[in-house]
Design an enzyme around this catalytic site. Structure first.
Site, PDB file in Angstrom:
ATOM      1  CG  ASP A 387      19.707  22.369  22.779  1.00 17.64           C
ATOM      2  OD1 ASP A 387      19.663  21.222  23.258  1.00 17.64           O
ATOM      3  OD2 ASP A 387      20.694  22.832  22.165  1.00 17.64           O
ATOM      4  CD  GLU A 416      20.002  20.554  27.256  1.00 17.35           C
ATOM      5  OE1 GLU A 416      20.649  19.524  27.100  1.00 17.35           O
ATOM      6  OE2 GLU A 416      20.343  21.651  26.755  1.00 17.35           O
ATOM      7  CE  LYS A 527      22.962  13.241  20.604  1.00 17.40           C
ATOM      8  NZ  LYS A 527      23.741  14.237  21.397  1.00 17.40           N
ATOM      9  CE1 TYR A 528      25.419  13.200  16.542  1.00 19.15           C
ATOM     10  CE2 TYR A 528      25.349  11.240  17.938  1.00 19.15           C
ATOM     11  CZ  TYR A 528      25.636  12.577  17.770  1.00 19.15           C
ATOM     12  OH  TYR A 528      26.149  13.304  18.805  1.00 19.15           O
TER      13      TYR A 528
END
Lengths: 667, 667
Positions: A387, A416, A527-528
């Site tokens: 990441d 990434e 994601k959340y």
């Protein structure tokens, strides 16, 4: 004070070897290949005078003593070349050795003199005999030695015509070339490096899903033990890498809520990228997903299916990460001593503390990062999607990847980095096996042609392996937001046929396309939050993706990367490109529309010569997506596409190979 | 076995600095400049994250401790650049240093936050104060220190708006930039090298003559003491380098006669390239020319005239050379122990023994070659034209030139290598100051344009200085043989204006053009015999050459090398090119025909924008060869040339600078 002679403690190089291609930043960084792949090396090789020069290309796995060798062949303008083959998934050294070919020089001059009618060549014959006698001393077998001694005797005792006969004897020339005098040879230093990865580094299909979303439940998360149906579904679609976003404990302090809200309700699962809690940090798993044993079990099941796992390596720490207490000096501090959260002024990211890679205790921090990767390697993970690597020191990655691959040469690192072109290239140069790309935003024919030409036809092809993702959890591109189902079909065709490595973030196959208004982000992103999904929702494109992966698997041309070539098509909405194996035994032609709304058609110009086809030859185009077969002849041919029904042709070009009675057979 | 941390004994580079341009073979060889010349350096500079990066270009004469520095400026796509100036005739080191600009980062973030309306910036103000206090510690003067401490106090005690005022204070920003924290900076290694030669390495006019031919007597040779008239004549023509073929004792054994005859009559003078007799070798002078004292006297006289001497360095030994007896092991031997003469099978050159640069005693041979050059340096010679350097080891030259220039940085070496392109380039890269070129055979507009574009617009311009010779004692090109006097005028214009260094072999000014039939060689060449000449023979082009040299001397644009630009002209027999100084204060336009037989005319397309001229502006073309002045306007203008009377225009372009009553003044 040194005198001129002091500089002469050893003989300087006797041959100039320079401008070796390919080489990345003058050899500072390795070229990338995969095991089973070959590489053509060329170089300028220069020596004074008019004598014959000989050169070999040499390569070997690092740490091995002996070299593989193959002769280099001079072409135009002092440019020499040769091709080598890499068989092992290990780092290789590569170099060139060149020397004055005394025998070749003797032979050329002898034959010139003899050809000019000179009869008195006693001296020359004796010189040849001496060369043969010396070569005999160097041979590896008694047979070769005896043979060369025999030729030496013929030269020593023969007359001018006998000398010419020996000089032209194939056995003699072959043995003399096999046992050259390399005493004064020059070996190019420093050695060039080649990172030879395993084939899956170059040819793979990734499927990304959040383990907690495996079952698509609206109010609670799935566990590792619940993931097999999703894995099997991905396998059925033809994917071979299962990529998980971070599976580590998620922080509680400043945990974010739905749609990136800065506050969360109790029970909300938090962002997997805010790593670390009382349950551990980067070497632990989130308890809500299960135990490390559960993780190991899942990895094992995935391996059993011939697939493997890619893990996310996100160097982010939540305020609850164990490092915060154990190594507060690894973080950035305010003048008052408190630890700084991440910022992109005026935005604040209070749920994440960035690490300071240059803090006084940097060695231990770097080493801990190494330990993290090693930990997961020991848990049978070999692929790491990193990441935001561009926010950490570039040479940190060079060290880390180098050290990991020393023990795990099969480890694959995906960068990434969606950032500036040279930063993306630099990360690839220092060691990342694969890279995210701008493909995600390249939609028009011109954009795609230009970008793919850069990726596959420039020096980038030697070090930058693009992993094409049409979407990611962070990016729902406008094209997918607005183009409907056809947009997904089109992007799937492009991702699977333009590159050899590609991936989708789950939901792509369901054509999920609802954005946060005005942004390239998913609304209600998993994601959340927990995310409800029917993995077989109507309108899904799973059969199409399955077919694409099958076509890739069955056609070797689509597993090679830099064989991509674009060809003329007279409609700017239709891309026409081909991929062919070197021997032309597998030729794939792709026609794909980039217009997700309207039907498009036009005329292609088929590069017959590239495929070894005659102007009047009939050839068969076998549509690998539908099974249809078309018969074309000549260059100009018509193609009609419809984004809903037939956004692309993927043709295998077959030529007439025989006749069975009145039936023509195309192979 | 080493562990990962072992590799971390020191912090890896914090900034990526790469792809520095210009650099020759990745910095392996030096870039060439002359004292007084500048050089623009550019590089990719990359750092992780979003912080501000700072970089400086650094350069210094080798051996000096402190660097000159200038800030590098970022352009597009992470490409940074800066320009440096070299003032001394010495080798220089050059590098780039870059670091994270902590202050710049603080300033940008502070102003962003303040601009976004944030009021509570206490932490940020304290951070700024700390940075200022640290910078104060680094300052070089008490004043700067006090000033920075004052700013630090303002930050420490001020509120948000006060912080913004300080962050925008020019004095503060200037001082903070002047005293950055470079603790974690990265310096590019290894240093790039720049060979800075004296100006005459780049701008000079050479005149070559055989001392024995100075008086042009048919039956006997001139001596050093007889050479002054020839020197004065060359000086009157505007030449500043007098180049002598070898002046060493000439061998007697196998001495060649007239027109390269393998036998000679007693009294024939022999070939100066067959060096060595009982009178000595490379450190002696031929007694027929006088003594070493006479040579020194001549060198002194030449220096008094503001000119200097170039000597030939030909590593050839006659069978009578002292080396043959003193160092027989330096030569090649036949199996029977006799020494081998030079050959190019089936041709034999029995008057010359080649040296074996790889013989077991090579160190002493190489060192003796060094001693030879050094000997002549001590006799006030600083220019060496090296005969056939491509038949000696390339890295021998690198060592020899490097060692000589260590003590004599003003030494100039001209490579006489008429051979394959990459060999010629390689010799230039390893150290030759100047190179002979293919100009001698480039006659058509296309050939000249292509070749000069390669020389002046590619990387060659950084290491390869062409010395244009339209003729040499070995080469009378077909163009000069057949084109009559106009061919000599044309080649003189081309040599003097296309390159900044050029030379003629004497006789050129007399339009001597009688070849050995069918060859590009002079008939009755003075290489082999005494040569009768009237140095003021009718039809000579001495006034034209004199004018050309004067024009070069008076126009700085013609003394710069890589400012050459070709422009469109609609007749393939007429070349149109320009040279301009950077400030456009000296703009030269050259129109020259390459047809020595017929008049030619056509239309030029003047690149007005390049010269800062408006579309409707009248400009003056002042013909520097004739004094004529023409007035042109716009792009398309007519030119007519005649090879006999007016083979070329060399125009100085003057623009209207004022008005005196009704008179227009062009400056």
């Amino acid at each position: 004070m040194s005198t001129p002679k002091d500089k002469l403690d050893r003989l300087p190089p006797t041959v100039v070897i320079e401008n070796i291609q390919p080489s990345i930043e003058g050899g500072r960084y390795p070229v990338k290949r995969v095991a089973g792949e070959s590489l053509m090396i060329s170089a300028d090789i220069l020596k004074e005078g008019h004598d014959v020069t000989a050169a070999v290309l040499k390569w070997r796995p690092q740490g091995q003593d002996s070299w593989f060798e193959t002769p280099m062949i001079p072409g135009e303008n002092d440019r020499w070349s040769a091709t080598c083959l890499f068989t092992e998934n290990r780092p290789y050294d590569l170099t060139i050795e060149a020397w004055q070919d005394e025998f070749g020089t003797w032979r050329a001059e002898y034959l010139k003199k003899f050809g000019a009618g000179l009869k008195e060549l006693r001296t020359e014959l004796d010189e040849g005999a001496l060369l043969a006698e010396h070569a005999a001393q160097r041979t590896g077998t008694p047979e070769d030695r005896a043979t060369l001694e025999g030729f030496a005797a013929r030269l020593r005792n023969g007359d001018a015509p006998e000398g010419a006969a020996v000089a032209n004897d194939e056995t003699f020339v072959g043995l003399m070339s096999a046992w050259p005098d390399r005493t004064l040879s020059t070996e190019y230093r420093p050695y060039l490096k080649v990172t030879v990865d395993r084939p899956r580094a170059q040819y793979a299909a990734w499927y990304e899903f959040f383990p907690r979303s495996a079952e698509g439940k609206p109010d609670s998360g799935s566990k590792f033990r619940d993931c097999l149906p999703r894995v099997d579904d991905a396998r059925a679609m033809g994917f071979d890498v299962i990529y998980f976003p971070p599976v580590h404990p998620i922080g509680f302090t400043k945990r974010k809520g739905r749609n990136n809200s800065v506050t969360s309700e109790p029970g909300e699962p938090g962002v997997p990228y805010a790593i670390g809690s009382q349950y551990g940090g980067h070497k632990a798993v989130e308890p809500e997903l299960g135990t490390l044993d559960d993780f190991d079990w899942l990895v094992g099941e995935i391996h059993k299916r011939g697939m493997e796992v890619a893990l996310d390596f996100a160097i982010n720490c939540s305020p609850d990460h164990p490092y915060v207490k154990e190594h507060p000096d690894w973080f950035y501090h305010r003048p008052d001593g408190t630890i700084k959260y991440a910022e992109n002024p005026p935005k604040k990211y209070e749920d994440v503390y960035p690490l300071n890679f240059y803090n006084p205790d940097w060695r231990n921090l770097w080493n801990e990062m190494y330990d993290v990767i090693r930990f997961w390697c020991e848990h049978r993970v070999r692929i790491f999607r990193v990441d935001n690597p561009h926010t950490k020191p570039i040479h940190f990655w060079e060290w880390l990847i180098g050290e990991i691959q020393r023990d795990y040469p099969d480890a694959i690192f995906l960068s990434e980095a969606f950032t500036r072109p040279k930063m993306m290239k630099s990360l690839a140069k220092v060691g990342f096996t694969q890279s995210y790309t701008y493909f995600t935003w390249r939609n028009t024919k011109w954009e795609l042609t230009e970008y793919l030409t850069e990726l596959t036809q420039t020096d980038m092809r030697y070090y930058f392996r693009p992993n094409f993702f049409p979407n990611t959890p962070d990016i729902l591109p406008t094209y997918l937001q607005t183009g409907g189902r056809p947009a997904f079909l089109i992007r799937a065709v492009l991702a699977t046929t333009l590159s050899t490595v590609y991936g989708i973030y789950s939901g792509f196959e369901l054509c999920e396309n609802v954005p946060v208004p005005g942004k390239e982000e998913y609304l209600n992103s998993e994601k959340y939050q927990f995310k409800e999904r029917d993995w077989n929702a109507p309108g899904n494109i799973k059969p199409y993706i399955t077919k694409l992966n099958q076509v890739r698997r069955e056609n070797r041309a689509l597993q090679e990367f830099d064989n991509l070539r674009f060809h003329p098509f007279d409609n700017d909405q239709i891309l026409f490109y081909s991929k062919a194996t070197e021997g032309l035994d597998n030729i794939i032609l792709v026609f794909v529309t980039v217009d997700p709304y309207n039907g498009q058609s036009g005329f292609a110009s088929i590069p017959l010569d590239l495929f070894g086809l005659g102007e009047n030859e009939t050839y068969q185009l076998h549509d690998l997506l539908t099974g249809e077969r078309f018969f074309w002849r000549g260059r100009r041919n018509f193609v009609m596409l419809n984004p809903h029904e037939r956004p692309a042709h993927i043709f295998r070009l077959r030529r007439l190979v025989g006749q069975d009675g009145s039936e023509q057979i195309f192979g």
